[in-house]
Design an enzyme around this catalytic site. Structure first.
Site, PDB file in Angstrom:
ATOM      1  N   GLY A 117      59.894 102.394  32.015  1.00 35.26           N
ATOM      2  CA  GLY A 117      59.502 102.664  30.631  1.00 35.26           C
ATOM      3  C   GLY A 117      58.010 102.846  30.469  1.00 35.26           C
ATOM      4  N   SER A 122      59.925 106.574  36.470  1.00 35.12           N
ATOM      5  CA  SER A 122      60.683 105.820  37.465  1.00 35.12           C
ATOM      6  C   SER A 122      62.084 106.409  37.594  1.00 35.12           C
ATOM      7  CB  SER A 122      60.755 104.346  37.076  1.00 35.12           C
ATOM      8  OG  SER A 122      61.325 104.203  35.799  1.00 35.12           O
ATOM      9  N   ASP A 167      59.488 116.181  35.879  1.00 35.21           N
ATOM     10  CA  ASP A 167      59.421 114.893  36.577  1.00 35.21           C
ATOM     11  C   ASP A 167      60.016 114.990  37.972  1.00 35.21           C
ATOM     12  OD1 ASP A 167      58.482 114.143  34.142  1.00 35.21           O
ATOM     13  OD2 ASP A 167      60.248 112.996  33.566  1.00 35.21           O
TER      14      ASP A 167
HETATM   15  C1  GLA Z   1      60.089 113.331  30.015  1.00 39.22           C
HETATM   16  C2  GLA Z   1      61.012 114.400  30.591  1.00 39.22           C
HETATM   17  C3  GLA Z   1      60.227 115.591  31.127  1.00 39.22           C
HETATM   18  C4  GLA Z   1      59.230 116.093  30.105  1.00 39.22           C
HETATM   19  C5  GLA Z   1      58.417 114.948  29.526  1.00 39.22           C
HETATM   20  C6  GLA Z   1      57.527 115.398  28.403  1.00 39.22           C
HETATM   21  O1  GLA Z   1      59.313 112.745  31.013  1.00 39.22           O
HETATM   22  O2  GLA Z   1      61.801 113.852  31.623  1.00 39.22           O
HETATM   23  O3  GLA Z   1      61.120 116.608  31.516  1.00 39.22           O
HETATM   24  O4  GLA Z   1      59.864 116.842  29.101  1.00 39.22           O
HETATM   25  O5  GLA Z   1      59.236 113.899  29.043  1.00 39.22           O
HETATM   26  O6  GLA Z   1      56.599 116.285  28.884  1.00 39.22           O
END
Ligand code: GLA
Length: 381
Positions: A117, A122, A167
């Site tokens: 969080g 993670s 991510d």
């Molecule tokens: C989260 C999502 C990503 C992206 C970000 C905001 O981390 O997993 O795909 O959209 O928010 O940039």
């Protein structure tokens, strides 16, 4: 620890160890699912996975050291769990089974060094480490981009967050001392040398994660889709906010609510900022990079409305200190970390002051760490 877990750990014969990192993002949030640009990289904090085949056809057991909990399931009977972390695992295995029949029974021990969080993903580290590890363990020979995409699908289908690709991409594709400029439309990318000296990357963790994060995330996605739908009624080639310029947006002012205008405006401007930031980084103009980071935060705070008072407080606090040349919230928002570019000589003093101010204001402990652009998911050396 129950007897059950002790025996599992003691009898474990490591065949393979995978490290999967969290990520930071210098600029470009809520742009990935709008086919835009992002500027992330992996960090030196990781989740470590140990794997062994267990000789069965379909029995799987994973032990999470962080939760001190074991997840046991059968490859032939995978369904959603009520426990969130389990869904990341089950989702990845489920998605893998859709494209390969080479996975058999396995055991896995998961040790996380990533705060949950905290906006450093993670979750993607968990998904990608597992996908990468099973790809190795069973010689699946799936390319990295396939692992990235199936990890994303796992999050959509099993966890329920309609996340973009940033991510997972950053967790898998990053390289040491590089930053990734990723075009989420073409899925092409460029690695940029990360040379921040004399500045360092300081993460300040608000230690709050407001639980509206996931629902508001999906709401923002829907709002962006709504803008695209309205504009594409006039412009057939428009498929995402990436295809819309500010002048086109203005033409639809009367068809869009004030809120939708703000959302779209933010995304269009943030994409411009990412490109400017990547150019600034390439010519080592860190002050300009930092300026764009502050602008990005104000956009996320006021136009896109995914920040929160704790994050805003920290960015305001950084902005008052001229040794912090850039600061912004990072990731989905509503809590987690701010990313700060700070002069190396100012760190100790700044962190002490920030902790005190934050504690006085919210009665919450602020945590902090320095990080560096690091290698993506890989076999432990
Ligand atoms: C989260 C999502 C990503 C992206 C970000 C905001 O981390 O997993 O795909 O959209 O928010 O940039």
């Amino acid at each position: 620890m129950s007897h059950n877990h002790t025996a599992f750990i003691e009898n474990f014969k490591k065949e393979l160890v995978i490290e999967s990192p969290g990520r930071i993002n210098f600029i470009g949030d809520h742009t990935d699912y709008n086919n835009g640009f992002v500027l992330p990289t992996a960090i030196d904090k990781k989740i470590v996975f140990s794997f062994e085949k267990n000789g069965t056809d379909s029995h799987c057991a994973l032990y999470s050291a962080s939760y001190n909990e074991k997840l046991v399931f059968d490859l032939n009977k995978i369904s959603n769990s009520d426990t969130e972390w389990e869904n990341y695992i089950l989702g990845v295995v489920f998605e893998l089974l859709q494209i390969t029949n080479k996975i058999k029974g396995f055991n896995c021990i998961i040790e996380s060094h990533l705060p949950i969080g905290a906006g450093i993903s993670s979750s993607a580290a968990l998904e990608c480490g597992l996908a990468y590890g099973l790809n190795q363990l069973f010689n699946l020979e799936l390319p990295k981009i396939t692992l990235i995409k199936l990890a994303q699908r796992a999050e959509h289908n099993f966890v329920g967050t309609k996340c973009g690709i940033m991510d997972q991409f950053a967790s898998v594709m990053s390289e040491e001392n590089k930053v990734i400029l990723l075009d989420c439309m073409s899925e092409t990318y460029r690695l940029i040398d990360a040379n921040f000296s004399p500045y360092k990357i300081l993460l300040l963790n608000t230690n709050v994660s407001h639980n509206l994060a996931s629902s508001e995330y999906n709401t923002r996605r829907a709002e962006c889709d709504e803008v695209v739908k309205i504009i594409s009624s006039g412009y057939k080639t428009v498929k995402s906010l990436r295809d819309i310029s500010k002048s086109t947006l203005y033409k639809f002012k009367k068809d869009l609510s004030e809120k939708l205008m703000r959302r779209a405006f933010y995304v269009i401007e943030e994409n411009e900022r990412v490109l400017q930031a990547s150019e600034a980084l390439e010519r080592n103009d860190l002050k300009q990079l930092g300026k764009l980071m502050y602008q990005s935060h104000r956009g996320l705070q006021k136009q896109y409305e995914v920040s929160c008072k704790e994050l805003d407080f920290l960015v305001d606090f950084s902005e008052e200190n001229d040794q912090v040349i850039g600061s912004r919230m990072m990731g989905g928002g509503f809590g987690g970390c701010t990313i700060n570019l700070i002069h190396k000589d100012a760190i100790d003093d700044f962190v002490v002051k920030a902790k005190k101010a934050y504690k006085d204001r919210f009665n919450i402990e602020l945590t902090s760490f320095i990080t560096v652009p690091s290698q993506g998911t890989s076999i432990q050396k």
